[in-house]
Write an enzyme that holds these catalytic residues in place. Structure first.
Site, PDB file in Angstrom:
ATOM      1  N   CYS A  71       0.845  -1.214   0.052  1.00 30.70           N
ATOM      2  CA  CYS A  71       0.037  -0.146   0.088  1.00 30.70           C
ATOM      3  C   CYS A  71       0.783   1.251   0.004  1.00 30.70           C
ATOM      4  O   CYS A  71       2.070   1.302   0.767  1.00 30.70           O
ATOM      5  CB  CYS A  71      -0.828  -0.139   1.409  1.00 30.70           C
ATOM      6  SG  CYS A  71      -2.012  -1.205   1.094  1.00 30.70           S
ATOM      7  N   CYS A 128      -3.427   0.006  -3.346  1.00 30.13           N
ATOM      8  CA  CYS A 128      -4.193   0.336  -2.172  1.00 30.13           C
ATOM      9  C   CYS A 128      -3.406   1.459  -1.411  1.00 30.13           C
ATOM     10  O   CYS A 128      -2.369   1.710  -1.792  1.00 30.13           O
ATOM     11  CB  CYS A 128      -4.277  -0.891  -1.121  1.00 30.13           C
ATOM     12  SG  CYS A 128      -2.612  -1.650  -0.800  1.00 30.13           S
TER      13      CYS A 128
END
EC number: 3.2.2.-
Length: 301
Positions: free
Chosen positions: A120, A202
């Site tokens: 992420c 993400c």
């Protein structure tokens, strides 16, 4: 029956025989027919439809295999990948298929073999500014463009297509996405892997945009038509755009450009926050990525 001479016959013997002239004519006709069959058998398989784009990159199979081996050696998390299986899946997506009728489904076996996860906050998208994006990830090693992943790395800067109903690769010409068709092997590949890359992103996703173009955000680019619409709101908190200026004298706030506002609107409607940052000096930007503690990097870039 001018060409037949009748004579008494018995049983199943022919009632007439051809004249010598007719026999010669028949022989010539059979010879011509045989030659035509041979010509068709030899020439027809070699006939290729001429497309508007350049042909498959020289030594394409060897290049893909070599890149796969190199990538899996450098990236321990991908050492389980069987490069021969990767090539077989890659080849199976386009070999023997009509080059203007390729689908994303054709590439799914390859996508499954090349599955990777980006941490992420580490995904970097780009549009019309490929070189700088790659220079950035070469310095900032913990961020990744699509071309830093296995599948993007395999196909970067390559062209490929096959011959319909044969197992041959076409090294003479391949479909151009503008002049011939958009559903060609190369275009569909990048659409497929770009969609997957965006879907798996993400955290905070970054995108590098070329501020020197008339359309800084282009809805028809891969970023504008595929990646933007496949970011997942439940996983992506924000999209941060870095607008790269084209020269030292350009002091405009390109984050106020109408196309950037259009991008902001699209992202906001998908319940993803949007931020924008002007990068006035890309050379200094890269230098400060290398040496963030440099005193000159405390000022704006």
């Amino acid at each position: 029956m001018a060409n037949c001479e009748f004579s008494p016959v018995s049983g199943d013997k022919p009632c007439c025989r051809l004249s010598r002239r007719a026999q010669v004519c028949l022989g010539v006709c059979l010879l011509v027919l045989l030659i035509l069959v041979v010509v068709v058998a030899v020439v027809l398989p070699r006939w290729r439809q001429q497309w508007s784009g350049s042909g498959t990159t020289s030594r394409f199979p060897e290049t893909v295999l070599a890149r796969c081996v190199k990538y899996t050696e450098v990236h321990p998390e991908m050492r389980h990948v069987d490069c021969q299986s990767v090539w077989d899946a890659f080849k199976g997506a386009f070999i023997s298929k009509y080059p203007c009728n390729i689908t994303e489904e054709d590439y799914q076996p390859l996508v499954k073999l090349g599955t990777q996860t980006v941490p992420c906050n580490k995904t970097l998208l780009w549009s019309r500014i490929k070189d700088l994006a790659h220079q950035f990830t070469q310095v900032q090693r913990d961020m990744f463009t699509l071309e830093d992943m296995l599948l993007g790395y395999l196909a970067d800067d390559l062209t490929w297509c096959g011959e319909f109903n044969t197992f041959e690769i076409n090294y003479q010409s391949c479909p151009d996405w503008r002049k011939d068709c958009s559903n060609n092997p190369v275009s569909v590949f990048w659409k497929t892997v770009s969609r997957r890359f965006a879907e798996t992103a993400c955290g905070v996703v970054h995108v590098m945009l070329n501020g020197s173009r008339s359309k800084i955000f282009d809805k028809n680019s891969t970023f504008g038509s595929v990646e933007v619409h496949n970011l997942q709101p439940e996983k992506v908190q924000a999209l941060e755009a870095w607008v790269i200026h084209g020269g030292r004298e350009d002091s405009r706030d390109l984050c106020q450009d109408p196309t950037i506002k259009e991008l902001e609107s699209i992202i906001s409607k998908r319940n993803i926050r949007f931020f924008c940052k002007n990068i006035y000096r890309p050379d200094k930007f890269l230098q400060c990525v290398k040496n963030p503690e440099d005193s000159s990097c405390l000022s704006g870039i």
